[in-house]
Design an enzyme around this catalytic site. Structure first.
Site, PDB file in Angstrom:
ATOM      1  N   MET A  67       0.839  -1.206   0.000  1.00 50.72           N
ATOM      2  CA  MET A  67       0.000   0.000   0.000  1.00 50.72           C
ATOM      3  C   MET A  67       0.871   1.252   0.000  1.00 50.72           C
ATOM      4  O   MET A  67       0.386   2.353   0.247  1.00 50.72           O
ATOM      5  CB  MET A  67      -0.941  -0.020   1.202  1.00 50.72           C
ATOM      6  CG  MET A  67      -1.918  -1.196   1.140  1.00 50.72           C
ATOM      7  SD  MET A  67      -3.408  -0.910   2.061  1.00 50.72           S
ATOM      8  CE  MET A  67      -2.771  -0.704   3.711  1.00 50.72           C
TER       9      MET A  67
ATOM     10  N   HIS B 273       9.098  -3.408   3.672  1.00 55.50           N
ATOM     11  CA  HIS B 273       8.765  -3.617   2.257  1.00 55.50           C
ATOM     12  C   HIS B 273      10.043  -3.903   1.456  1.00 55.50           C
ATOM     13  O   HIS B 273      10.045  -4.737   0.558  1.00 55.50           O
ATOM     14  CB  HIS B 273       8.112  -2.368   1.666  1.00 55.50           C
ATOM     15  CG  HIS B 273       6.831  -1.951   2.332  1.00 55.50           C
ATOM     16  ND1 HIS B 273       6.731  -0.849   3.131  1.00 55.50           N
ATOM     17  CD2 HIS B 273       5.587  -2.501   2.294  1.00 55.50           C
ATOM     18  CE1 HIS B 273       5.490  -0.713   3.548  1.00 55.50           C
ATOM     19  NE2 HIS B 273       4.764  -1.710   3.067  1.00 55.50           N
TER      20      HIS B 273
ATOM     21  N   ARG C 158       1.954   2.619   9.372  1.00 55.31           N
ATOM     22  CA  ARG C 158       1.081   3.259  10.364  1.00 55.31           C
ATOM     23  C   ARG C 158       1.847   3.776  11.583  1.00 55.31           C
ATOM     24  O   ARG C 158       1.286   4.529  12.379  1.00 55.31           O
ATOM     25  CB  ARG C 158      -0.015   2.284  10.813  1.00 55.31           C
ATOM     26  CG  ARG C 158      -1.061   2.031   9.746  1.00 55.31           C
ATOM     27  CD  ARG C 158      -2.295   1.310  10.290  1.00 55.31           C
ATOM     28  NE  ARG C 158      -3.389   1.324   9.352  1.00 55.31           N
ATOM     29  CZ  ARG C 158      -3.702   0.314   8.530  1.00 55.31           C
ATOM     30  NH1 ARG C 158      -2.980  -0.787   8.525  1.00 55.31           N
ATOM     31  NH2 ARG C 158      -4.726   0.423   7.709  1.00 55.31           N
TER      32      ARG C 158
HETATM   33  P1  AMP Z   1       1.400  -2.951   3.463  1.00 56.30           P
HETATM   34  O1  AMP Z   1       1.964  -1.884   2.581  1.00 56.30           O
HETATM   35  O2  AMP Z   1       1.369  -2.580   4.908  1.00 56.30           O
HETATM   36  O3  AMP Z   1       0.099  -3.503   2.951  1.00 56.30           O
HETATM   37  O4  AMP Z   1       2.416  -4.161   3.393  1.00 56.30           O
HETATM   38  C1  AMP Z   1       2.802  -4.734   2.166  1.00 56.30           C
HETATM   39  C2  AMP Z   1       3.574  -5.984   2.418  1.00 56.30           C
HETATM   40  O5  AMP Z   1       4.731  -5.679   3.194  1.00 56.30           O
HETATM   41  C3  AMP Z   1       2.789  -7.020   3.238  1.00 56.30           C
HETATM   42  O6  AMP Z   1       3.045  -8.317   2.721  1.00 56.30           O
HETATM   43  C4  AMP Z   1       3.342  -6.854   4.628  1.00 56.30           C
HETATM   44  O7  AMP Z   1       3.257  -8.027   5.404  1.00 56.30           O
HETATM   45  C5  AMP Z   1       4.781  -6.515   4.327  1.00 56.30           C
HETATM   46  N1  AMP Z   1       5.366  -5.812   5.474  1.00 56.30           N
HETATM   47  C6  AMP Z   1       4.909  -4.683   6.060  1.00 56.30           C
HETATM   48  N2  AMP Z   1       5.658  -4.376   7.141  1.00 56.30           N
HETATM   49  C7  AMP Z   1       6.605  -5.339   7.243  1.00 56.30           C
HETATM   50  C8  AMP Z   1       7.668  -5.597   8.163  1.00 56.30           C
HETATM   51  N3  AMP Z   1       7.902  -4.804   9.200  1.00 56.30           N
HETATM   52  N4  AMP Z   1       8.435  -6.686   7.955  1.00 56.30           N
HETATM   53  C9  AMP Z   1       8.182  -7.525   6.900  1.00 56.30           C
HETATM   54  N5  AMP Z   1       7.203  -7.339   6.013  1.00 56.30           N
HETATM   55  C10 AMP Z   1       6.416  -6.259   6.174  1.00 56.30           C
END
Ligand code: AMP
Length: 282
Positions: A31, A38, A188
């Site tokens: 996102m 990421h 967040r």
């Molecule tokens: P998001 O942008 O929050 O939807 O996350 C996108 C992808 O990045 C998802 O597969 C999350 O699980 C992964 N992700 C987000 N934060 C972390 C983190 N701290 N460590 C590993 N993967 C992450």
């Protein structure tokens, strides 16, 4: 400069070109407002594939009306810089109207795994996630797609969906990336003020305490959950949404700790809802 594709046709034609050359393709759905977490997914994708697409899309269908869709942080320029440095080839960054036309009406609903933990507090969330990830899988048609264990339930749901719907895509799970004090990195986290940021460390500290109890031989899930709960309770700004221990395959609650167990927490720090977890294999 990295290519930013804004339409489905654009990204499809780029991937078609790669396929003609016999290149493999990795997809990292996000996102946006990208951070080291990421980046670890993009690094893994770049390592495993000839070309990598990072999708940056704040997906409206996985947010309830009272949630933070509008205020979710966005910074495409910074995201593009991170993706380019990490070696991704394309960012797919569609407008919501490109993904959901006016007459859009098809959703992917999973009957198991999605009603508990985050699905209990966010009833429409996983339907939105499964729908958008299915669409991304159809649009990009990657060989592999990368997801973080940070969202352990999401990872399990996606794996299950891929099996149920026969997507010919390998799902690669990647470990949680943390700040120096243990807080799991998250877009967040930017919502937290200074005091909230300090207290947010309680999630990882409480989980660490729970894990060390298990490592010392404790097998009673209630006892471990109580220790985690009371540790979180020591942070005045923390309000527990859930502290759960479930079988990582079925997502059913466990009484006795054995097999592969997901211990997951969701905690409001002030107004910000944060999640964290660990997986223990006995
Ligand atoms: P998001 O942008 O929050 O939807 O996350 C996108 C992808 O990045 C998802 O597969 C999350 O699980 C992964 N992700 C987000 N934060 C972390 C983190 N701290 N460590 C590993 N993967 C992450």
């Amino acid at each position: 400069m990295i290519t930013i594709a804004k339409t489905v046709d654009e990204v499809r034609s780029i991937v078609k070109g790669w396929r003609k050359e016999g290149l493999s393709v990795g997809l990292v759905p996000t996102m946006g407002f990208l951070h080291e977490g990421h980046k670890s997914l993009i690094d893994a994708a770049v390592r495993d594939n000839d070309r990598v697409v990072v999708s940056v899309f704040v997906n409206p269908t996985q947010f309830a009306p009272n949630e933070d869709f509008e205020s979710y942080p966005r910074d495409l320029n910074k995201d593009a810089e991170l993706c380019e440095k990490a070696g991704a080839a394309v960012i797919f960054h569609p407008e919501p109207s490109e993904m959901y036309h006016e007459d859009y009406s098809t959703f992917v609903d999973m009957r198991t795994l999605t009603q508990v933990l985050c699905g209990k507090t966010r009833p429409i969330h996983f339907s939105g996630v499964c729908t958008v990830v299915s669409k991304l899988f159809h649009i990009v048609a990657p060989d592999r797609a990368y997801f973080g264990q940070k969202d352990a339930q999401q990872l399990a749901v996606i794996r299950h969906m891929v099996e149920d719907l026969n997507f010919d895509i390998e799902i690669v799970g990647c470990p949680i990336v943390r700040e120096a004090d243990g807080l799991a990195k998250s877009s967040r986290n930017t919502y937290l003020n200074e005091e909230e940021r300090k207290q947010a460390v309680i999630l990882s500290q409480a989980l660490k305490e729970g894990l060390s109890l298990i490592q010392q031989g404790e097998r009673d899930a209630d006892k471990v959950k109580n220790v985690v709960r009371s540790r979180i309770g020591t942070a005045p700004l923390a309000r527990i949404d859930y502290v759960e221990m479930v079988d990582f395959k079925t997502f059913e609650n466990v009484k006795e700790i054995k097999g592969e167990i997901l211990t997951a927490v969701a905690v409001y720090i002030g107004k910000t809802r944060l999640i964290d977890n660990f997986i223990w294999k006995g």
